[in-house]
Design an enzyme around this catalytic site. Structure first.
Site, PDB file in Angstrom:
ATOM      1  CG  HIS A   1     -15.967  -4.683   1.811  1.00  0.00           C
ATOM      2  ND1 HIS A   1     -14.462  -4.629   1.433  1.00  0.00           N
ATOM      3  CD2 HIS A   1     -15.968  -3.792   3.117  1.00  0.00           C
ATOM      4  CE1 HIS A   1     -13.700  -4.813   2.375  1.00  0.00           C
ATOM      5  NE2 HIS A   1     -14.505  -3.984   3.518  1.00  0.00           N
TER       6      HIS A   1
ATOM      7  CB  SER B   1      -9.648  -5.339  -5.425  1.00  0.00           C
ATOM      8  OG  SER B   1      -9.840  -5.937  -6.683  1.00  0.00           O
TER       9      SER B   1
ATOM     10  CB  THR C   1      -5.831  -4.374   1.921  1.00  0.00           C
ATOM     11  OG1 THR C   1      -5.649  -2.903   1.509  1.00  0.00           O
ATOM     12  CG2 THR C   1      -4.072  -4.367   2.761  1.00  0.00           C
TER      13      THR C   1
ATOM     14  CG  ASP D   1     -12.642   2.156  -1.925  1.00  0.00           C
ATOM     15  OD1 ASP D   1     -11.402   1.551  -1.969  1.00  0.00           O
ATOM     16  OD2 ASP D   1     -13.598   2.884  -0.935  1.00  0.00           O
TER      17      ASP D   1
ATOM     18  NE  ARG E   1     -18.193  -1.167  -1.060  1.00  0.00           N
ATOM     19  CZ  ARG E   1     -17.113  -1.184  -0.326  1.00  0.00           C
ATOM     20  NH1 ARG E   1     -16.432  -3.134  -1.620  1.00  0.00           N
ATOM     21  NH2 ARG E   1     -16.460  -1.169   0.593  1.00  0.00           N
TER      22      ARG E   1
ATOM     23  CE  LYS F   1     -17.238  -5.935  -5.553  1.00  0.00           C
ATOM     24  NZ  LYS F   1     -15.401  -6.639  -4.974  1.00  0.00           N
TER      25      LYS F   1
ATOM     26  CD  GLU G   1      -7.311   3.470   1.285  1.00  0.00           C
ATOM     27  OE1 GLU G   1      -8.488   3.178   2.371  1.00  0.00           O
ATOM     28  OE2 GLU G   1      -7.050   2.693   0.646  1.00  0.00           O
TER      29      GLU G   1
ATOM     30  CG  ASP H   1      -1.965  -0.910   1.151  1.00  0.00           C
ATOM     31  OD1 ASP H   1      -2.736  -0.790   0.447  1.00  0.00           O
ATOM     32  OD2 ASP H   1      -2.038  -2.220   1.728  1.00  0.00           O
TER      33      ASP H   1
ATOM     34  CB  ILE I   1      -2.546  -2.270  -2.248  1.00  0.00           C
ATOM     35  CG1 ILE I   1      -1.419  -2.176  -2.474  1.00  0.00           C
ATOM     36  CG2 ILE I   1      -3.674  -3.867  -1.757  1.00  0.00           C
ATOM     37  CD1 ILE I   1      -1.274  -3.364  -4.162  1.00  0.00           C
ATOM     38  CG  ASP I   2     -10.008  -1.546  -4.261  1.00  0.00           C
ATOM     39  OD1 ASP I   2     -10.023  -1.146  -2.964  1.00  0.00           O
ATOM     40  OD2 ASP I   2     -10.676  -1.573  -5.294  1.00  0.00           O
TER      41      ASP I   2
ATOM     42  CG  ASP J   1      -7.616   2.215  -2.358  1.00  0.00           C
ATOM     43  OD1 ASP J   1      -6.340   1.206  -2.477  1.00  0.00           O
ATOM     44  OD2 ASP J   1      -8.888   1.803  -2.517  1.00  0.00           O
TER      45      ASP J   1
END
Length: 344
Positions: free
Chosen positions: A230, A254, A142, A284, A271, A257, A82, A59, A139-140, A137
């Protein structure tokens, strides 16, 4: 191709290689049972933020790398990232800090520790509906990164409250969906009005991508988050039933998708908020939304409203996310309204 898009693709590709290298060397690549730190790798791989989500060396290192790359090639541009380097400056976190610096120096050998940390902290641009800034972001996903699942490097340019370009580096996503066990790693890049293109991690253009041509929601495939925190899996199942969907959902971490939908591997991504008052972060969704829209799909909130990327660091004027191939988007919105008691 303009300089900003070219630079974003190049830095997302470099960042993807960095992330792959960190996961392989420190955590192990592949499924969890194959993951074990290599001999000599520090035991400390991550530290926890105040919200208790893990922050890996990747990250911090990716954010520093992207910051340094953009500063070199687009020196007037500002970035909102982030992470911040405050924790890394503490002696208790020296081991993680050393790992971050080492990872960045693979790509920027001239950068010393202070330069690496400064680059992380440089990513503090104001968000709003005036001016232009990059939203990152690093590392979306993590937890997917740590688990051996999917994760993404997400970079988007937002100008006057609208996303103008988005790039997703997906280091572990199969390059060809038809070969799930084949070569992994790709970058999807989209610019408003310019379509969505797929690149391999050698920087080669593999062609344009487009969303599924599925016209009947009953034949759709859902994509949703792995993490129950999530993704309201039970609610999604009811919505799928209302739409007549029979295929099991595809779960991955992440913004991969978004990449999967853009390539036609699914038709619906939901989501929906798990708790009242939750606000989605702009980093995100900005890059992923652009990638899907330019591939021919549609992304809105759960009420069918366009996403407002000019309201600050969060999508505070929106409730949830609904992404689709665009063929039956309104039917999805109606099914959500029938099954979910969401605030307006």
């Amino acid at each position: 191709m303009n300089q900003r898009l070219e630079t974003a693709i190049a830095t997302a590709t470099r960042a993807s290689h960095l992330a792959r290298g960190v996961r392989s060397a420190w955590i192990g690549e592949g499924p969890p049972e194959q993951q074990a730190p290599k001999k000599g790798a520090p035991e400390k791989r991550a530290l926890d933020k105040q919200d208790r989500s893990p922050v890996t060396i990747a990250d911090f290192a990716v954010q520093s790398l992207v910051s340094l790359d953009l500063e070199r090639h687009l020196p007037g541009d500002v970035i909102l990232g982030e992470e911040s380097a405050g924790a890394l400056r503490q002696e208790d976190h020296r081991e993680v800090r050393d790992g971050v610096v080492s990872a960045v120096q693979e790509f920027h050998p001239e950068a010393g520790m202070e330069e690496v940390l400064r680059a992380i902290d440089r990513c503090s641009a104001d968000a709003g509906d005036q001016g232009a800034f990059w939203a990152l972001d690093p590392i979306d996903g993590t937890k997917g990164f740590l688990r051996g699942g999917q994760y993404a490097v997400a970079l988007a340019l937002i100008e006057n409250g609208e996303v103008q370009l988005g790039v997703l580096g997906c280091p572990y996503l199969p390059l060809d969906p038809a070969e799930p066990n084949g070569r992994r790693g790709c970058v999807l890049a989209a610019q408003r009005g310019g379509g969505t293109r797929l690149y391999d991690l050698d920087g080669n253009l593999r062609g344009e991508v487009s969303v599924s041509s599925q016209e009947d929601p009953a034949g759709a495939v859902f994509c949703e988050s792995v993490e129950a925190a999530h993704s309201a899996h039970d609610l999604h199942a009811r919505i799928a039933g209302r739409l007549g969907v029979t295929a099991p959902p595809v779960r991955m971490d992440s913004q991969c998708k978004y990449a999967a939908l853009a390539r036609g591997e699914g038709s619906i991504y939901l989501r929906l908020p798990r708790k009242a008052g939750y606000e989605e972060k702009i980093w995100d969704h900005a890059a992923g939304a652009m990638v899907i829209e330019e591939a021919g799909g549609r992304v809105t909130d759960a009420h069918g409203r366009d996403l407002d990327f000019g309201a600050g660091k969060t999508l505070r004027h929106n409730i949830g996310i609904v992404a689709s191939n665009g063929r039956f988007h309104q039917q999805i919105i109606e099914a959500v309204a029938a099954e979910a008691d969401l605030p307006k």
